[in-house]
Write a protein that holds these residues in place. Structure first.
Motif, mmCIF file in Angstrom:
data_model
loop_
_atom_site.group_PDB
_atom_site.id
_atom_site.type_symbol
_atom_site.label_atom_id
_atom_site.label_comp_id
_atom_site.label_asym_id
_atom_site.label_seq_id
_atom_site.Cartn_x
_atom_site.Cartn_y
_atom_site.Cartn_z
ATOM 1 N N LYS A 137 0.809 -1.220 0.000
ATOM 2 C CA LYS A 137 0.000 0.000 0.000
ATOM 3 C C LYS A 137 0.840 1.267 0.000
ATOM 4 C CE LYS A 137 -3.821 -2.173 2.531
ATOM 5 N NZ LYS A 137 -4.583 -2.179 3.814
ATOM 6 N N SER A 138 2.070 1.169 0.477
ATOM 7 C CA SER A 138 2.892 2.368 0.639
ATOM 8 C C SER A 138 3.259 2.981 -0.705
ATOM 9 C CB SER A 138 4.170 2.033 1.407
ATOM 10 O OG SER A 138 4.983 3.182 1.529
ATOM 11 N N SER A 139 3.207 4.316 -0.752
ATOM 12 C CA SER A 139 3.626 5.048 -1.951
ATOM 13 C C SER A 139 5.024 5.639 -1.792
ATOM 14 C CB SER A 139 2.633 6.176 -2.243
ATOM 15 O OG SER A 139 2.562 7.083 -1.149
ATOM 16 N N VAL A 140 5.677 5.319 -0.691
ATOM 17 C CA VAL A 140 7.018 5.829 -0.420
ATOM 18 C C VAL A 140 8.030 5.119 -1.319
ATOM 19 C CG1 VAL A 140 8.790 6.135 1.351
ATOM 20 C CG2 VAL A 140 6.369 6.251 1.975
ATOM 21 N N PRO A 141 8.947 5.831 -1.977
ATOM 22 C CA PRO A 141 10.030 5.158 -2.716
ATOM 23 C C PRO A 141 10.924 4.407 -1.728
ATOM 24 C CG PRO A 141 9.859 7.486 -3.319
ATOM 25 C CD PRO A 141 9.026 7.300 -2.097
ATOM 26 N N LEU A 142 11.061 3.099 -1.890
ATOM 27 C CA LEU A 142 11.698 2.271 -0.867
ATOM 28 C C LEU A 142 12.878 1.472 -1.403
ATOM 29 C CD1 LEU A 142 8.561 0.741 0.894
ATOM 30 C CD2 LEU A 142 10.029 2.550 1.788
ATOM 31 N N ILE A 143 13.913 1.367 -0.562
ATOM 32 C CA ILE A 143 14.994 0.395 -0.736
ATOM 33 C C ILE A 143 14.998 -0.495 0.497
ATOM 34 C CG2 ILE A 143 17.472 0.002 -0.992
ATOM 35 C CD1 ILE A 143 17.724 2.739 -2.242
ATOM 36 N N LEU A 144 14.889 -1.796 0.291
ATOM 37 C CA LEU A 144 15.005 -2.756 1.390
ATOM 38 C C LEU A 144 16.371 -3.413 1.303
ATOM 39 C CD1 LEU A 144 11.522 -4.568 1.218
ATOM 40 C CD2 LEU A 144 12.085 -2.313 2.146
ATOM 41 N N THR A 145 17.019 -3.607 2.460
ATOM 42 C CA THR A 145 18.371 -4.174 2.463
ATOM 43 C C THR A 145 18.457 -5.411 3.362
ATOM 44 O OG1 THR A 145 19.026 -2.634 4.224
ATOM 45 C CG2 THR A 145 19.443 -1.948 1.957
ATOM 46 N N PRO A 146 17.731 -6.479 3.050
ATOM 47 C CA PRO A 146 17.745 -7.664 3.912
ATOM 48 C C PRO A 146 18.960 -8.557 3.701
ATOM 49 C CG PRO A 146 16.335 -8.051 2.024
ATOM 50 C CD PRO A 146 16.794 -6.621 1.924
ATOM 51 N N HIS A 147 19.442 -9.153 4.797
ATOM 52 C CA HIS A 147 20.342 -10.290 4.622
ATOM 53 C C HIS A 147 19.471 -11.528 4.423
ATOM 54 C CE1 HIS A 147 19.430 -11.403 8.752
ATOM 55 N NE2 HIS A 147 20.100 -10.397 9.277
ATOM 56 N N MET A 148 20.094 -12.676 4.230
ATOM 57 C CA MET A 148 19.355 -13.862 3.805
ATOM 58 C C MET A 148 18.266 -14.267 4.812
ATOM 59 S SD MET A 148 20.546 -14.733 0.809
ATOM 60 C CE MET A 148 20.613 -16.459 0.369
ATOM 61 N N LYS A 149 18.551 -14.183 6.101
ATOM 62 C CA LYS A 149 17.550 -14.562 7.097
ATOM 63 C C LYS A 149 16.394 -13.574 7.100
ATOM 64 C CE LYS A 149 16.067 -17.267 10.339
ATOM 65 N NZ LYS A 149 15.640 -18.643 10.006
ATOM 66 N N GLU A 150 16.696 -12.282 6.971
ATOM 67 C CA GLU A 150 15.625 -11.284 6.909
ATOM 68 C C GLU A 150 14.784 -11.461 5.647
ATOM 69 O OE1 GLU A 150 18.153 -7.912 9.406
ATOM 70 O OE2 GLU A 150 18.230 -7.975 7.213
ATOM 71 N N MET A 151 15.445 -11.798 4.531
ATOM 72 C CA MET A 151 14.702 -12.053 3.293
ATOM 73 C C MET A 151 13.814 -13.282 3.449
ATOM 74 S SD MET A 151 14.320 -10.656 0.337
ATOM 75 C CE MET A 151 13.897 -10.939 -1.398
ATOM 76 N N SER A 152 14.280 -14.250 4.199
ATOM 77 C CA SER A 152 13.475 -15.436 4.470
ATOM 78 C C SER A 152 12.187 -15.050 5.203
ATOM 79 C CB SER A 152 14.278 -16.436 5.294
ATOM 80 O OG SER A 152 13.508 -17.567 5.622
ATOM 81 N N ARG A 153 12.296 -14.132 6.156
ATOM 82 C CA ARG A 153 11.099 -13.675 6.871
ATOM 83 C C ARG A 153 10.167 -12.895 5.944
ATOM 84 N NH1 ARG A 153 15.206 -11.829 10.735
ATOM 85 N NH2 ARG A 153 15.556 -13.493 12.254
ATOM 86 N N LEU A 154 10.737 -12.103 5.045
ATOM 87 C CA LEU A 154 9.921 -11.293 4.142
ATOM 88 C C LEU A 154 9.187 -12.137 3.110
ATOM 89 C CD1 LEU A 154 12.405 -8.338 3.445
ATOM 90 C CD2 LEU A 154 10.296 -8.204 4.784
ATOM 91 N N THR A 155 9.786 -13.238 2.696
ATOM 92 C CA THR A 155 9.233 -14.030 1.591
ATOM 93 C C THR A 155 8.592 -15.337 2.024
ATOM 94 O OG1 THR A 155 11.350 -15.147 1.227
ATOM 95 C CG2 THR A 155 10.960 -13.089 0.008
ATOM 96 N N GLY A 156 8.927 -15.818 3.218
ATOM 97 C CA GLY A 156 8.443 -17.118 3.650
ATOM 98 C C GLY A 156 9.212 -18.281 3.044
ATOM 99 N N ARG A 157 10.303 -17.976 2.340
ATOM 100 C CA ARG A 157 11.129 -19.027 1.752
ATOM 101 C C ARG A 157 12.339 -19.288 2.646
ATOM 102 N NH1 ARG A 157 10.183 -20.377 -3.598
ATOM 103 N NH2 ARG A 157 8.644 -19.090 -4.694
#
Length: 500
Positions: free
Chosen positions: A359-379
């Motif tokens: 929903k956010s209209s803010v221009p975003l950069i996300l900087t996850p490491h692998m474990k954080e990306m795992s939480r974001l994606t469920g993979r």
């Protein structure tokens, strides 16, 4: 910049060169063989007793041509034909016939001899199945020999797209790649099998990949001056951006300092740290150049005022995951109208509110490491490691963000853009605080007016080059996060474009 195609993408370029430009395949093969021999000679590889191991496809044809060229130089060359006569490509059959007529010894059984170099030309970039049976036995025998080893285009058994090992793989000291180094040769574990990688021109233009956003790219140090935001003689601190660092819960002043200091180090004009009250004195002493604003909890009016002040926001470094931290992040996603970099605890909070990301209209950069990306994606982390480029692209197609997936091979992706794959950096950077420095670097570049994707890619590369500088100064074990900032400063000093 240079492209890092996979096998499918490379075959498309090959087909275009042959069918549209009219360059015969056999001509490309001759050029490939010449460049392989040239690359080995440049590195003083002893070719006095050479074994070339050839398959049935065009990679094998390259190998037969290499054998012929070395024989013409007076080297003792033999060929182990690992392929099948019934599967020979037209070009490979031609090269094999020439080698036979020249009297080069060609056999099909594993030899009981010693060689100065073994050249792998068994499988090319098109391999997609697991290597088994006789091929597996031959490659394992090749790896067991005590001599130099070179691969033609890609080590047999390395997936050109993912870098995964397809059952077993040839372990080369040198991989000579045609036109471009393949992505799989730079992604782990394939990189460990590829050794030194070098791209050689054979008549296939890398510009072919410009129109295909699926092809990833990388930077070299020579690219840095043209990528950096300019510094004008007639300027002031406001010319280079106002950074708001929403960082550091109680006891996490280090994350505040490292991220803010890094933003200053890459040229940001003014940095304001918004942190827990307990961190005020530490930050004022460590970084007097920064403005320090503090909170004791979620204060929506104060936060809104700060967001209006900022040109770029970085949120999450050491922020914690308390209720107040969650309120601060969600408020930022709702009200910020400037680029926002989300890192560390900000990502952990975000993983519980993925609907807010859509929903956010803010221009975003996300900087996850692998474990954080795992939480974001469920993979799982294992899934991400196996197909990181595909999965990070898929994530940015689902969510309107730039995603920087941090690992030994960090990738930066944005929908519709070529994915950046970082090849710089080293294991000395695997220390606490390294991610805070990266977040600060990207934020500092963004504050100076760089586009989000460009600031992410350059930020990752500068951070990694700073790590290489730091390792050169302090060794592989003793580098701390603060040393990365000093390393980045050294890189920028060397690459300074001067005032405009």
């Amino acid at each position: 910049m240079r492209y890092l195609p996979d096998g499918v993408q490379m075959r498309s370029a090959d087909t275009y060169t042959i069918e549209e430009l009219g360059v015969p395949s056999i001509v490309l093969m001759e050029r490939a063989a010449l460049k392989v021999v040239e690359a080995m000679h440049e590195r003083e590889i002893d070719t006095a007793r050479t074994l070339v191991v050839c398959g049935s496809g065009n990679n094998g044809g390259d190998g037969f041509a290499v054998a012929r060229l070395l024989a013409e130089e007076g080297m003792h060359v033999e060929v182990l034909f690992a392929g099948k006569e019934t599967s020979l490509s037209r070009e490979c059959a031609i090269q094999k016939k020439i080698a036979e007529r020249m009297g080069i010894k060609i056999f099909t059984e594993i030899p009981q001899k010693e060689y100065t170099v073994i050249i792998d030309a068994v499988f090319g970039v098109g391999l997609s199945r697991e290597i088994t049976g006789r091929y597996c036995d031959i490659i394992r025998w090749m790896n067991g020999q005590d001599c130099r080893k070179a691969a033609v285009d890609i080590p047999s058994g390395v997936c050109a797209r993912t870098g995964q090992i397809l059952g077993t793989a040839f372990c080369a000291d040198l991989t000579v790649s045609m036109a471009c180094v393949k992505a799989g040769c730079e992604l782990f574990p394939g990189k460990k099998c590829a050794g030194e990688t070098v791209a050689v021109p054979i008549g296939i233009s890398p510009d072919f990949f410009r129109s295909d956003p699926e092809v990833c790219f990388t930077y070299d140090r020579a690219d840095i001056p043209a990528l950096l935001p300019p510094r004008k003689a007639d300027s002031h601190k406001g010319s280079y951006g106002r950074v708001l660092m929403i960082t550091g819960s109680r006891g996490m002043a280090g994350a505040c300092y490292l991220s803010a200091r890094a933003a200053y180090a890459v040229g940001a004009g003014l940095v304001q740290v918004y942190t827990a009250e307990e961190n005020r004195m530490v930050i004022q002493q460590l970084l007097p150049e920064a403005i320090v604003s503090c909170y004791r909890g979620y204060d929506p009016e104060q936060l809104s005022a700060l967001l209006r002040w900022a040109d770029t926001v970085c949120i999450g470094c050491g922020l914690g995951t308390t209720g107040a931290s969650e309120d601060i992040l969600l408020h930022t996603l709702r009200e910020a109208d400037t680029p926002c970099i989300i890192d560390a605890d900000g990502l952990n909070i975000l993983s519980r509110h993925m609907e807010a990301l859509k929903k956010s209209s803010v221009p975003l950069i996300l900087t996850p490491h692998m474990k954080e990306m795992s939480r974001l994606t469920g993979r799982s982390v294992a899934e991400l490691a196996e197909s990181r480029l595909d999965l990070v692209r898929k994530f940015t197609e689902e969510y309107p963000v730039v995603c920087v997936l941090k690992d030994s091979r960090t990738a930066a992706a944005m929908k519709g853009r070529h994915t950046f794959l970082n090849l710089a950096g080293n294991s000395a950077m695997a220390k606490a605080g390294s991610g805070d420095v990266l977040a600060g670097v990207i934020t500092g570049l963004s504050a100076q007016g760089m586009e989000l994707f460009e600031s992410a890619c350059l930020g990752v590369f500068l951070h990694a080059c700073g790590g290489d500088e730091a390792r050169g100064k302090k060794g592989a074990y003793s580098v701390l996060a603060g040393d990365l900032i000093a390393g980045i400063e050294a890189v920028l000093r060397k690459q300074d474009r001067g005032e405009e």
